[in-house]
Design an enzyme around this catalytic site. Sequence first.
Site, PDB file in Angstrom:
ATOM      1  CG  ASP A  96      77.503  54.160  35.493  1.00 33.92           C
ATOM      2  OD1 ASP A  96      77.173  55.246  35.029  1.00 33.92           O
ATOM      3  OD2 ASP A  96      78.423  54.031  36.305  1.00 33.92           O
ATOM      4  CG  ASP A 270      69.301  53.608  35.165  1.00 36.11           C
ATOM      5  OD1 ASP A 270      69.525  52.977  34.108  1.00 36.11           O
ATOM      6  OD2 ASP A 270      69.634  54.810  35.328  1.00 36.11           O
ATOM      7  CB  CYS A 308      50.676  58.421  47.246  1.00 37.21           C
ATOM      8  SG  CYS A 308      52.442  58.195  47.469  1.00 37.21           S
ATOM      9  CB  CYS A 310      55.055  58.687  49.977  1.00 37.66           C
ATOM     10  SG  CYS A 310      54.617  60.373  49.585  1.00 37.66           S
ATOM     11  CB  CYS A 313      50.685  61.316  49.747  1.00 45.06           C
ATOM     12  SG  CYS A 313      51.407  61.743  48.158  1.00 45.06           S
ATOM     13  CG  HIS A 339      55.058  61.689  45.721  1.00 44.15           C
ATOM     14  ND1 HIS A 339      53.920  60.961  46.016  1.00 44.15           N
ATOM     15  CD2 HIS A 339      54.988  61.970  44.384  1.00 44.15           C
ATOM     16  CE1 HIS A 339      53.186  60.816  44.926  1.00 44.15           C
ATOM     17  NE2 HIS A 339      53.813  61.423  43.916  1.00 44.15           N
TER      18      HIS A 339
HETATM   19  C1  LIG Z   1      73.667  52.701  33.795  1.00 44.53           C
HETATM   20  C2  LIG Z   1      74.094  51.474  33.455  1.00 44.53           C
HETATM   21  C3  LIG Z   1      75.336  51.168  32.756  1.00 44.53           C
HETATM   22  O1  LIG Z   1      75.489  52.065  31.653  1.00 44.53           O
HETATM   23  C4  LIG Z   1      76.652  52.003  31.001  1.00 44.53           C
HETATM   24  O2  LIG Z   1      77.646  51.654  31.607  1.00 44.53           O
HETATM   25  N1  LIG Z   1      76.601  52.357  29.685  1.00 44.53           N
HETATM   26  C5  LIG Z   1      75.487  52.945  29.132  1.00 44.53           C
HETATM   27  N2  LIG Z   1      74.709  53.737  29.892  1.00 44.53           N
HETATM   28  C6  LIG Z   1      73.605  54.325  29.299  1.00 44.53           C
HETATM   29  C7  LIG Z   1      72.840  55.202  30.065  1.00 44.53           C
HETATM   30  C8  LIG Z   1      71.740  55.815  29.467  1.00 44.53           C
HETATM   31  N3  LIG Z   1      70.865  56.755  29.949  1.00 44.53           N
HETATM   32  C9  LIG Z   1      70.016  57.014  28.907  1.00 44.53           C
HETATM   33  N4  LIG Z   1      68.991  57.916  28.960  1.00 44.53           N
HETATM   34  C10 LIG Z   1      68.819  58.759  30.121  1.00 44.53           C
HETATM   35  N5  LIG Z   1      70.311  56.284  27.819  1.00 44.53           N
HETATM   36  C11 LIG Z   1      71.391  55.541  28.129  1.00 44.53           C
HETATM   37  C12 LIG Z   1      72.148  54.657  27.373  1.00 44.53           C
HETATM   38  C13 LIG Z   1      73.265  54.056  27.952  1.00 44.53           C
HETATM   39  C14 LIG Z   1      74.121  53.167  27.207  1.00 44.53           C
HETATM   40  O3  LIG Z   1      73.901  52.894  25.997  1.00 44.53           O
HETATM   41  N6  LIG Z   1      75.220  52.650  27.804  1.00 44.53           N
HETATM   42 ZN   LIG Z   2      53.125  60.283  47.812  1.00 48.90          ZN
END
Ligand SMILES: C=CCOC(=O)Nc1nc2cc3[nH]c(NC)nc3cc2c(=O)[nH]1
Ligand SMILES: [Zn+2]
Length: 376
Positions: A96, A270, A308, A310, A313, A339
């Site tokens: 990220d 993710d 499952c 894993c 399990c 798991h």
């Molecule tokens: C991870 C990959 C690259 O992410 C970035 O570099 N920027 C970015 N990350 C987010 C991560 C988030 N997690 C959630 N909820 C748990 N909402 C999210 C929204 C964003 C977002 O708008 N931008």
């Molecule tokens: Zn399992």
Amino acid sequence: MTGTTTGIGFDLLKTDGRARRGQVKTAHGVINTPAFMPVGTAATVKAMTTDAVKSTGAEILLGNTYHLMLRPTAERVAQLGGLHRFMNWDKPILTDSGGFQVMSLSDLRTMTEEGVTFKSHLDGSKHHLTPERSIQIQHMLDSNITMCLDECTPFPATEAQAASSMRLSMRWAKRSKDAFVERPGYGLFGIVQGSVYPDLRAESVAALTDIGFDGYAIGGLAVGEGQETMFTVLDFTEPLMVKDRPRYLMGVGRPSDLIGAVRRGVDMFDCVMPTRSGRTGQAFVRRGTINIRNARHAHDDRPLDAECGCPACQNHSRAYLHHLFKAGEMLGPMLLTWHNLHYYQDVMATLRQAIEDGRFEEVASAMEARLNEGDV
Ligand SMILES: C=CCOC(=O)Nc1nc2cc3[nH]c(NC)nc3cc2c(=O)[nH]1
Ligand SMILES: [Zn+2]
């Protein structure tokens, strides 16, 4: 399309409704989509060896720029041969940009047109993150998929707030693209913003498509808006996105979120849920969730999920896992993490097969029905 980068290959193999079955091709291997990416925050998927992660079926990991730039620093990881070598994961890695975590983890941060200045949550040291610096850090980590530096617009936001936030992210996306070093098998993803406003989401998709990226993430969701609103935003945003590039929905989600988002044309996900909640004793199973610390599991000889494959399990009972958590044994969080990641990969593999077989809706709705059966 103007300015298309060619680093990452994407083959759209089959569609079934809006659901898509594809392959993302990188220098470190192929990712079958729809795909779930386990989160490997500080160069480790917590409680898992890389062999264990591989055994779950995961084909790509997520690394966090924010954590790694603070410790051990991108320079150190680069010196040691990059993140793949540093953590001994030879498949693809997506990193990220750090923007989201700066806003959620660090304190005393200020946002300007230039970038974000913040103090480390570890030792209070001062850091600057600009689009150029974020891209450089991700390059030093040898990330296969680099993310633009963006601002995740908080929820809720007025349309005016969301517009100015999104437009800042679009200017940063251009600067990120200009700073990115093109290499075959390595790519850069743009991030669509615009909160819950159709016109802003459309403006953001158009701006990013015009700049040209290897893939397009949908940001600003899973930030408290709720599943229904998230799906509504996907319903009016996804149809505007190019079909020949991967779509990545960040931070999502629970199994029902994954199924609903695959139905709406998302390719990559993710989320910290399977790992973070696994460590606290929450197991995701085909019929919902189990909190293994609950007393009712203390004498239950059954596995978490009889279907499952894993190690938890295959080799252990709920009673044993309950005991491990009650005793504070580290094997507890390890087995539940294992798991959950294995189950998440099973969900994605089932959805991939269903799209291939042209049975997505039948399979997806059966999975959704079982998730609500309860009394797991
Ligand atoms: C991870 C990959 C690259 O992410 C970035 O570099 N920027 C970015 N990350 C987010 C991560 C988030 N997690 C959630 N909820 C748990 N909402 C999210 C929204 C964003 C977002 O708008 N931008
Ligand atoms: Zn399992």
